[in-house]
Design a protein around this motif. Structure first.
Motif, PDB file in Angstrom:
ATOM      1  N   PHE A  49      27.085 -42.129 -57.430  1.00 39.62           N
ATOM      2  CA  PHE A  49      25.886 -42.123 -56.593  1.00 39.62           C
ATOM      3  C   PHE A  49      24.673 -41.654 -57.366  1.00 39.62           C
ATOM      4  CE2 PHE A  49      29.551 -41.053 -53.892  1.00 39.62           C
ATOM      5  CZ  PHE A  49      29.510 -42.116 -53.001  1.00 39.62           C
ATOM      6  N   LEU A  50      23.517 -42.159 -56.947  1.00 42.19           N
ATOM      7  CA  LEU A  50      22.244 -41.636 -57.412  1.00 42.19           C
ATOM      8  C   LEU A  50      21.399 -41.335 -56.174  1.00 42.19           C
ATOM      9  CD1 LEU A  50      20.062 -42.709 -60.356  1.00 42.19           C
ATOM     10  CD2 LEU A  50      19.016 -42.494 -58.107  1.00 42.19           C
ATOM     11  N   PRO A  51      21.151 -40.056 -55.874  1.00 41.08           N
ATOM     12  CA  PRO A  51      20.330 -39.712 -54.711  1.00 41.08           C
ATOM     13  C   PRO A  51      18.845 -39.799 -55.035  1.00 41.08           C
ATOM     14  CG  PRO A  51      21.238 -37.710 -55.698  1.00 41.08           C
ATOM     15  CD  PRO A  51      21.753 -38.872 -56.509  1.00 41.08           C
ATOM     16  N   SER A  52      18.115 -40.538 -54.207  1.00 39.22           N
ATOM     17  CA  SER A  52      16.673 -40.657 -54.380  1.00 39.22           C
ATOM     18  C   SER A  52      16.019 -40.663 -52.997  1.00 39.22           C
ATOM     19  CB  SER A  52      16.338 -41.915 -55.189  1.00 39.22           C
ATOM     20  OG  SER A  52      14.980 -41.910 -55.580  1.00 39.22           O
ATOM     21  N   LEU A  53      14.769 -41.082 -52.918  1.00 41.10           N
ATOM     22  CA  LEU A  53      13.998 -40.943 -51.684  1.00 41.10           C
ATOM     23  C   LEU A  53      13.397 -42.264 -51.228  1.00 41.10           C
ATOM     24  CD1 LEU A  53      12.058 -37.689 -52.616  1.00 41.10           C
ATOM     25  CD2 LEU A  53      13.873 -37.854 -50.903  1.00 41.10           C
TER      26      LEU A  53
ATOM     27  N   ARG B 287      10.179 -29.246 -52.420  1.00 37.18           N
ATOM     28  CA  ARG B 287      10.136 -28.034 -53.247  1.00 37.18           C
ATOM     29  C   ARG B 287      10.154 -26.783 -52.367  1.00 37.18           C
ATOM     30  NH1 ARG B 287       9.520 -28.592 -58.584  1.00 37.18           N
ATOM     31  NH2 ARG B 287       8.594 -30.523 -59.423  1.00 37.18           N
ATOM     32  N   VAL B 288       9.332 -26.791 -51.325  1.00 41.04           N
ATOM     33  CA  VAL B 288       9.298 -25.656 -50.403  1.00 41.04           C
ATOM     34  C   VAL B 288      10.663 -25.479 -49.734  1.00 41.04           C
ATOM     35  CG1 VAL B 288       8.327 -24.860 -48.205  1.00 41.04           C
ATOM     36  CG2 VAL B 288       6.818 -25.736 -49.994  1.00 41.04           C
ATOM     37  N   ALA B 289      11.325 -26.586 -49.414  1.00 40.87           N
ATOM     38  CA  ALA B 289      12.647 -26.522 -48.778  1.00 40.87           C
ATOM     39  C   ALA B 289      13.760 -26.188 -49.767  1.00 40.87           C
ATOM     40  CB  ALA B 289      12.957 -27.850 -48.098  1.00 40.87           C
ATOM     41  N   GLY B 290      13.463 -26.226 -51.078  1.00 45.10           N
ATOM     42  CA  GLY B 290      14.435 -25.853 -52.094  1.00 45.10           C
ATOM     43  C   GLY B 290      15.420 -26.928 -52.481  1.00 45.10           C
ATOM     44  N   ILE B 291      15.084 -28.211 -52.262  1.00 52.66           N
ATOM     45  CA  ILE B 291      16.044 -29.279 -52.576  1.00 52.66           C
ATOM     46  C   ILE B 291      15.441 -30.395 -53.433  1.00 52.66           C
ATOM     47  CG2 ILE B 291      17.549 -28.878 -50.577  1.00 52.66           C
ATOM     48  CD1 ILE B 291      16.085 -31.151 -49.132  1.00 52.66           C
ATOM     49  N   TRP B 292      14.234 -30.228 -53.919  1.00 49.60           N
ATOM     50  CA  TRP B 292      13.588 -31.276 -54.726  1.00 49.60           C
ATOM     51  C   TRP B 292      14.413 -31.641 -55.959  1.00 49.60           C
ATOM     52  CZ3 TRP B 292      10.287 -35.105 -54.914  1.00 49.60           C
ATOM     53  CH2 TRP B 292       9.762 -35.515 -56.130  1.00 49.60           C
ATOM     54  N   HIS B 293      15.062 -30.662 -56.574  1.00 45.48           N
ATOM     55  CA  HIS B 293      15.759 -30.883 -57.847  1.00 45.48           C
ATOM     56  C   HIS B 293      16.971 -31.796 -57.724  1.00 45.48           C
ATOM     57  CE1 HIS B 293      17.764 -27.515 -55.871  1.00 45.48           C
ATOM     58  NE2 HIS B 293      18.832 -27.774 -56.590  1.00 45.48           N
ATOM     59  N   TYR B 294      17.418 -32.081 -56.522  1.00 38.94           N
ATOM     60  CA  TYR B 294      18.597 -32.931 -56.360  1.00 38.94           C
ATOM     61  C   TYR B 294      18.293 -34.421 -56.545  1.00 38.94           C
ATOM     62  CZ  TYR B 294      21.196 -28.989 -54.370  1.00 38.94           C
ATOM     63  OH  TYR B 294      21.838 -27.801 -54.178  1.00 38.94           O
ATOM     64  N   PHE B 295      17.035 -34.814 -56.490  1.00 41.77           N
ATOM     65  CA  PHE B 295      16.705 -36.235 -56.450  1.00 41.77           C
ATOM     66  C   PHE B 295      16.427 -36.778 -57.844  1.00 41.77           C
ATOM     67  CE2 PHE B 295      15.878 -34.415 -52.340  1.00 41.77           C
ATOM     68  CZ  PHE B 295      16.622 -35.277 -51.548  1.00 41.77           C
ATOM     69  N   GLN B 296      17.009 -37.959 -58.126  1.00 42.86           N
ATOM     70  CA  GLN B 296      16.961 -38.556 -59.454  1.00 42.86           C
ATOM     71  C   GLN B 296      16.293 -39.927 -59.356  1.00 42.86           C
ATOM     72  OE1 GLN B 296      21.054 -38.631 -60.830  1.00 42.86           O
ATOM     73  NE2 GLN B 296      21.486 -36.731 -59.743  1.00 42.86           N
ATOM     74  N   GLY B 297      15.425 -40.208 -60.297  1.00 40.98           N
ATOM     75  CA  GLY B 297      14.720 -41.476 -60.239  1.00 40.98           C
ATOM     76  C   GLY B 297      13.624 -41.414 -59.178  1.00 40.98           C
ATOM     77  N   ARG B 298      12.642 -42.262 -59.301  1.00 37.38           N
ATOM     78  CA  ARG B 298      11.519 -42.296 -58.370  1.00 37.38           C
ATOM     79  C   ARG B 298      11.771 -43.372 -57.323  1.00 37.38           C
ATOM     80  NH1 ARG B 298       5.603 -44.539 -59.666  1.00 37.38           N
ATOM     81  NH2 ARG B 298       4.438 -43.678 -57.889  1.00 37.38           N
TER      82      ARG B 298
END
Length: 297
Positions: A176-180, A194-205
């Motif tokens: 898997f690759l998690p993105s938005l 970032r405020v929620a503390g989960i930005w670092h999990y997402f890979q690729g734009r």
């Protein structure tokens, strides 16, 4: 459609599949109905895959059955804790930037892109989409400042059930690759996570509400960016959109992606069921089950 309730029983091992609406563990020796033995999942390099070939990028080894999981943000990953305070500050920001907040209180936000929300709110005051685009950097900067201020004075968001555990598991699973894929403009999406503390999990734009007013156009934008990033040519069915509104389901169908709907936002299970997502969950709290579904969907 696979409808999974809160009472879904948990499996501790094995690969999930669906047969007549029920979960079962698949066998590596049996070909799936309507398929060939070459399509049968097998264990390769410590992971289940239907393709024996492996690809390698600069980042990590990839199987050719990679799934890109595109997450919506609001109602899917996070909920706003201080909604009234946040909305009030957004109204003030619109007044500062455009001289009016129009009919913002009457606009349905669910599943809409920020550009669509601003247009619908402001067009009655003569503000054009071109003017909104021109002032978007001011909107982004002001909204980031608002969120940073709120974060300095207390909690702003809470994570929806199971989100941190699921993202942690997906980020270390090479299938898997998690993105938005979100209606939020890009800088706002980043600061929220970032405020929620989960930005670092997402890979690729992925794709954002600043890319296009129409949410149906966002999956193709995300796919183009991620394929370029990975140097692959993943087809639409290799993408899974995870969201909490009918518009998330609609944009997945428009592109040809799979869709996992989750009733953690404003819409109930029964309401989302009317739109026939591939999978419908009450929430994302059962990490193992969700990962199994994402692999099979």
């Amino acid at each position: 459609m696979w409808l999974i309730s809160d009472l879904m029983s948990k499996k501790n091992s094995g690969q999930w599949s669906v047969d007549s609406g029920q979960f079962s563990e698949t066998s590596n020796s049996a070909a799936p109905p309507g398929g060939s033995r070459e399509d049968t999942p097998v264990l390769v390099g410590g992971r289940i895959t239907t393709d024996r070939k492996m690809l390698t990028t600069d980042h990590w080894p990839l199987t050719t059955d990679l799934r890109v999981v595109l997450f919506d943000i609001d109602g899917t990953l996070i909920k706003t804790v201080r909604r009234g305070e946040y909305r009030g500050l957004i109204h003030s920001m619109l007044l500062d930037v455009f001289g009016t907040c129009g009919r913002i209180n009457e606009v349905d936000f669910a599943g809409r892109t920020d550009l669509a929300i601003y247009r619908e709110a402001l067009e009655c005051e003569g503000i054009t989409p071109v003017q909104i685009r021109e002032r978007l950097p001011l909107v982004e900067a002001a909204t980031v400042e608002i969120l940073n201020h709120l974060a300095s004075t207390g909690d702003v968001f809470r994570l929806c059930p199971g989100v941190r555990e699921l993202l942690g598991a997906l980020s270390v699973d090479s299938r898997f690759l998690p993105s938005l894929l979100t209606g939020n403009v890009e800088k706002l999406a980043e600061v929220k996570l970032r405020v929620a503390g989960i930005w670092h999990y997402f890979q690729g734009r992925g794709a954002f509400g600043s890319d296009d007013e129409e949410r149906d156009h966002l999956p193709a934008i995300a796919a183009e960016r991620i394929n370029a990033h990975l140097r692959l040519d993943l087809t639409p069915d290799r993408f899974v959109i995870v969201g909490d509104t009918p518009r998330d389901i609609s944009c997945a169908r428009h592109f040809g992606a799979r869709v996992l709907a989750v009733a953690s936002g404003q819409h109930t299970v029964d309401q989302l069921k009317e739109y026939s997502p591939d999978v419908l969950l009450a929430d994302l709290s059962d990490t193992a089950a969700v990962i199994g579904l994402l692999a099979e969907i």
